[in-house]
Design an enzyme around this catalytic site. Structure first.
Site, PDB file in Angstrom:
ATOM      1  N   ASN A   9      58.269  47.966  64.319  1.00  0.00           N
ATOM      2  CA  ASN A   9      59.354  47.161  64.975  1.00  0.00           C
ATOM      3  C   ASN A   9      60.620  46.838  64.356  1.00  0.00           C
ATOM      4  O   ASN A   9      60.651  45.951  63.374  1.00  0.00           O
ATOM      5  CB  ASN A   9      58.485  45.663  65.070  1.00  0.00           C
ATOM      6  CG  ASN A   9      59.249  44.439  65.917  1.00  0.00           C
ATOM      7  OD1 ASN A   9      60.139  45.064  66.446  1.00  0.00           O
ATOM      8  ND2 ASN A   9      58.668  43.538  65.717  1.00  0.00           N
ATOM      9  N   LYS A  11      63.306  45.292  65.334  1.00  0.00           N
ATOM     10  CA  LYS A  11      63.757  44.051  65.858  1.00  0.00           C
ATOM     11  C   LYS A  11      65.129  44.006  65.896  1.00  0.00           C
ATOM     12  O   LYS A  11      65.821  45.175  66.469  1.00  0.00           O
ATOM     13  CB  LYS A  11      63.554  42.960  64.132  1.00  0.00           C
ATOM     14  CG  LYS A  11      62.116  43.048  63.888  1.00  0.00           C
ATOM     15  CD  LYS A  11      61.681  41.744  63.280  1.00  0.00           C
ATOM     16  CE  LYS A  11      60.100  41.893  62.719  1.00  0.00           C
ATOM     17  NZ  LYS A  11      59.557  40.722  62.202  1.00  0.00           N
ATOM     18  N   HIS A  88      54.940  38.717  70.650  1.00  0.00           N
ATOM     19  CA  HIS A  88      55.400  38.705  69.125  1.00  0.00           C
ATOM     20  C   HIS A  88      55.910  37.181  68.863  1.00  0.00           C
ATOM     21  O   HIS A  88      56.437  36.576  69.761  1.00  0.00           O
ATOM     22  CB  HIS A  88      56.633  39.412  68.763  1.00  0.00           C
ATOM     23  CG  HIS A  88      56.883  39.835  67.393  1.00  0.00           C
ATOM     24  ND1 HIS A  88      57.555  38.836  66.642  1.00  0.00           N
ATOM     25  CD2 HIS A  88      56.696  40.625  66.454  1.00  0.00           C
ATOM     26  CE1 HIS A  88      57.624  39.132  65.397  1.00  0.00           C
ATOM     27  NE2 HIS A  88      57.002  40.149  65.162  1.00  0.00           N
ATOM     28  N   GLU A 149      48.966  39.227  63.915  1.00  0.00           N
ATOM     29  CA  GLU A 149      49.953  38.961  62.943  1.00  0.00           C
ATOM     30  C   GLU A 149      50.046  37.505  62.869  1.00  0.00           C
ATOM     31  O   GLU A 149      50.532  36.638  63.309  1.00  0.00           O
ATOM     32  CB  GLU A 149      51.236  39.113  63.514  1.00  0.00           C
ATOM     33  CG  GLU A 149      51.389  40.848  64.171  1.00  0.00           C
ATOM     34  CD  GLU A 149      52.760  41.150  64.010  1.00  0.00           C
ATOM     35  OE1 GLU A 149      53.166  42.030  63.267  1.00  0.00           O
ATOM     36  OE2 GLU A 149      53.753  40.808  64.664  1.00  0.00           O
TER      37      GLU A 149
HETATM   38  P1  PGA Z   1      57.167  42.445  58.530  1.00  0.00           P
HETATM   39  O1  PGA Z   1      57.224  42.048  60.417  1.00  0.00           O
HETATM   40  O2  PGA Z   1      56.214  43.594  58.492  1.00  0.00           O
HETATM   41  O3  PGA Z   1      58.683  42.320  58.216  1.00  0.00           O
HETATM   42  O4  PGA Z   1      56.199  41.373  58.157  1.00  0.00           O
HETATM   43  C1  PGA Z   1      55.872  42.267  61.048  1.00  0.00           C
HETATM   44  C2  PGA Z   1      56.365  42.225  62.505  1.00  0.00           C
HETATM   45  O5  PGA Z   1      57.149  41.346  62.682  1.00  0.00           O
HETATM   46  O6  PGA Z   1      55.926  42.725  63.505  1.00  0.00           O
END
Ligand code: PGA
Length: 232
Positions: A9, A11, A88, A149
């Protein structure tokens, strides 16, 4: 052992050079990258000769119309995007209706990567009721990946105990089994939250997780590719 499902992801990062680095470094590894909207078509083209698939990080809760700045499921489908992230925590925190977004993705026949997870306070109490409430939206097991998550683990470097991850996976599977008609075996359940090339193998070997949703580490192609290799 079947290979795991790995999804990055990316982002809201400017990922042009990151995606070019993936193009240069990837060989036969199969995994997904969820890219910001403006890069979708370009990224599909860039990685079309690889086994990397490109998905979207979200969609509007509305079908179409006067919703300036929003992107509908139909638009994603029209440009050949078949996977979309829904629920999310960083999106839920904006107050959007994850249930309506899930519904829109279903209407367009998109494959949904649906995120659920508990807060730090709920974790301290061992309370999965909020997580179970988030699972209520799931109607059937087709075209669905669930990503567990824990909110307190996203981007913090804190990974739960293996037994805690397993307890959450068991809760999710039990919920799906008693609330969804038909076979749930095809539903993959991923873990996400501070996973990288250093800790992925241990989580994988101590739990029955089906793969990982990876944020920060997916911005570093060499790390992400190592995760994919280790999870083969
Ligand atoms: P991270 O994010 O691996 O940076 O903890 C996971 C996510 O938000 O899907």
């Amino acid at each position: 052992m079947t290979s795991k499902t790995i999804i990055g992801n990316l982002k809201m990062n400017a990922v042009r050079s990151v995606l070019e680095a993936y193009r240069d470094q990837v060989s036969d590894q199969s995994f997904g990258l969820l890219v910001p909207y403006p890069y979708l078509g370009w990224a599909q083209d860039l990685l079309k000769d690889t086994s990397v698939w490109i998905g979207a990080q979200g969609l509007s809760e509305h079908a179409q119309g006067a919703y300036t700045s929003q992107v509908s499921g139909a638009m994603l489908k029209e440009i050949g995007v078949h996977q979309v992230l829904v629920g999310h925590q960083e999106v839920r925190a904006l107050g959007v209706d994850a249930k309506a977004q899930f519904h829109q993705a279903r209407l367009q026949g998109l494959k949904i990567i649906y995120c659920v997870g508990e807060s730090a306070e709920e974790h301290a109490r061992g309370d999965f009721s909020q997580l179970e409430a988030q699972l209520e939206v799931i109607d059937h097991g087709e075209d669905l990946i669930v990503a567990y998550e824990p909110i307190w683990s996203i981007g913090t470097g804190q990974v739960p105990e293996y037994s805690e991850i397993q307890a959450a996976l068991n809760t999710i599977r039990a919920h799906l089994k008693s609330n969804i008609a038909g076979n749930i075996d095809s539903i993959q359940i991923l873990y996400g939250g501070s996973i990288d090339n250093k800790n992925c193998e241990a989580v994988m070997s101590h739990t029955d997780v089906d793969g990982f949703l990876i944020g920060g580490a997916s911005l570093k192609p060499e790390q992400m590719l190592e995760v994919v290799e280790r999870c083969k």
